[in-house]
Design a protein around this motif. Structure first.
Motif: not given
Length: 545
Positions: A391-397, A451-458
């Motif tokens: 999801k777009a909301s998972d992205n922080r960058f 996919y990469f744009q939205n990917l969540d990275i803990p």
């Protein structure tokens, strides 16, 4: 006159005369010799086309006076001259189509003669895709407009002349096959009607859904490797709907043949028996063994002789392995091919729509297995995926270029951000549209970017990022780049995904970052460089690492 050709071209004609028409390897070498002589010499391109027209007249015109070659050599040259080749130099291809366009009216008149001729044997020896008959000549003539045409060139007026002649060809000579004429026929505003009329000709009049171009049509419309850019695939649902417009009145034998031999066989899930498959695979193994033992391997395009032989040996081992499975566990082999077909139908919108139209138009008694295939495909689409779209909301960058470098470090270098993204696997399971890597891969694929744009990275992974590197491609390039842009090539000017001033805010997500190399490839602003310096990050040029 062929006797008046320059000596080098006449010598190649003499070589062609001595080579059997079914010797693919030697014929390919002779064709490349023609190209080598023609490249860079436009006057010779015109001379070789003169020879081509003379060969046509030798075969098609009964009272043609200038017969300095026999019909078999004329047949060999026409079928060679009009055949596909990846080794044709660009200037030769451009010259061929220029001359063909200039002489289109003359060529068209000879085509009309060929299409109205009575079929007869010309060459008892011929390639497996040919018949050796006169009917191979109009097929070759029509295909020349494809194989001699530069990829970016359009000729709508010529194409408009050709389409009725393509339909006429298959009606006049139903046994003819072609890998390209179906797509040429479909590439028309009324392409769906033209193709469906031809399919109905074979289904209802010829009563054979596998004759002539039908297999090629089926694979281009619905097959595992059907390209979304192919007009037959793009229009498959419309073509099927028009073809089956009165299918409820067809006999059960006709509808069953269509389902099994046109639809299901194309997806390799037609009804079959263990004995039939064992016989088929044994024949495949024998033919591959003969190919390996009889081929004199030579460098071809970008592959060495050893690489070509290795490829054939690997294919032989694959065939032997499949044969062993069919012999030992036919049920398992049958389930494997069904699973592959289910995956294809699930991810190919065009194929799925065409099959659904078929079920709507055909009697249910003919569609039991087809309905089961579609049902399993729907279930496959609903099952958990290896790469669900984040999801777009998972992205922080804020900066995509910086995030890609973080992904490179964690996913492909440290291998702790999982699963490692593979565009080929992603494309197989993505079902919102058909991702064709061979077509889409020359640009950033939007879904891979998303996919990469939205990917969540803990955070627990981000803290492990101590170094980042942006590759210009001199070291082979970053692995993420070939996932979002499979045919990325900095050698032809493809750029990196640049890092912008938006990254300044993102550095707070990377508390352990100490070194950044290759940033000059993004042409960073003084403000971006200062923010890294203030953070205590060492910035190195790519060549210093």
């Amino acid at each position: 006159m062929i006797s008046e050709l320059p000596v080098k071209l006449k010598e190649i004609f003499q070589e062609l005369d001595a080579v059997p028409a079914d010797n693919y390897q030697n014929r390919s070498e002779i064709r490349n010799k023609f190209y080598a002589v023609l490249s860079g010499n436009s006057s010779l391109v015109e001379a070789i086309y003169d020879a081509y027209f003379q060969c046509l007249r030798v075969i098609l015109i009964n009272d043609y006076e200038f017969r300095d070659i026999d019909q078999i050599l004329a047949y060999k040259f026409i079928t060679l001259f009009s055949s596909p080749s990846t080794s044709m130099p660009g200037d030769v291809r451009a010259g061929f189509f220029r001359v063909l366009s200039e002489r289109h009216r003359e060529h068209k008149e000879l085509l009309e003669v060929a299409l109205s001729s009575i079929d007869r044997c010309i060459s008892p020896i011929h390639s497996h895709r040919k018949t050796g008959n006169l009917s191979d000549i109009p097929t070759a003539m029509l295909e020349a407009y494809c194989w001699h045409r530069p990829y970016s060139v359009e000729a709508p007026e010529i194409d408009a002349d050709l389409r009725p002649m393509i339909a006429e060809l298959f009606r006049a000579f139903p046994e003819q096959t072609s890998l390209v004429l179906g797509e040429m026929l479909a590439d028309d505003t009324d392409g769906s009607v033209l193709v469906s009329d031809l399919l109905r000709f074979y289904i209802l009049e010829r009563k054979d859904v596998t004759e002539g171009p039908m297999r090629s049509f089926a694979y281009d419309m619905l097959g595992h490797y059907a390209r979304k850019t192919n007009r037959l695939h793009a229009k498959a649902a419309d073509i099927v709907a028009l073809t089956l417009r009165d299918a409820t009145s067809w006999s059960l034998e006709t509808t069953t043949d269509f389902v099994e031999k046109f639809l299901l066989k194309t997806l390799n899930v037609e009804a079959t028996t263990q004995a039939a498959e064992i016989a088929r695979m044994r024949d495949t193994v024998e033919r591959q063994e003969h190919r390996i033992s009889s081929t004199q391997y030579k460098k071809e395009n970008f592959m060495s002789a050893d690489e070509l032989r290795k490829r054939d040996v690997e294919n032989l081992e694959k065939y032997k392995k499949e044969l062993a499975l069919i012999e030992s566990d036919f049920g398992r082999w049958d389930q494997q091919r069904w699973t592959i077909a289910v995956r294809r139908v699930a991810v190919s919108v065009g194929t799925r729509k065409a099959l659904k139209v078929s079920i709507q138009r055909l009697p249910l008694t003919s569609c039991v297995r087809l309905a089961a295939l579609l049902n399993d495909a729907d279930n496959y689409r609903n099952q958990p995926k290896k790469y669900p779209m984040p999801k777009a909301s998972d992205n922080r960058f804020k900066d995509f270029g910086l995030k890609l470098l973080v992904i490179e470090e964690l996913m492909y270098r440290q291998k702790i951000l999982t699963p490692a993204f593979d565009i080929h696997e992603f494309a197989k399971e993505y079902d919102k549209r058909e991702i064709d890597i061979e077509t889409d891969g020359y640009n950033i694929i939007p879904e891979a970017k998303k996919y990469f744009q939205n990917l969540d990275i803990p955070n627990e992974l981000l803290v492990k990022v101590e170094t980042l590197h942006q590759s210009s491609g001199i070291d082979g390039g970053s692995r993420f780049m070939y996932q979002i842009f499979p045919f990325w090539d900095p050698g032809v000017g493809d750029d990196v995904v640049r890092i912008t001033n938006k990254a300044i805010d993102d550095f707070a997500l990377l508390p352990s970052l100490r070194r950044f190399s290759g940033l000059e490839n993004s042409k960073p602003s003084p403000k971006l460089l200062k923010s890294l310096k203030d953070k205590g990050v060492q910035v190195l040029n790519e060549e210093r690492i």
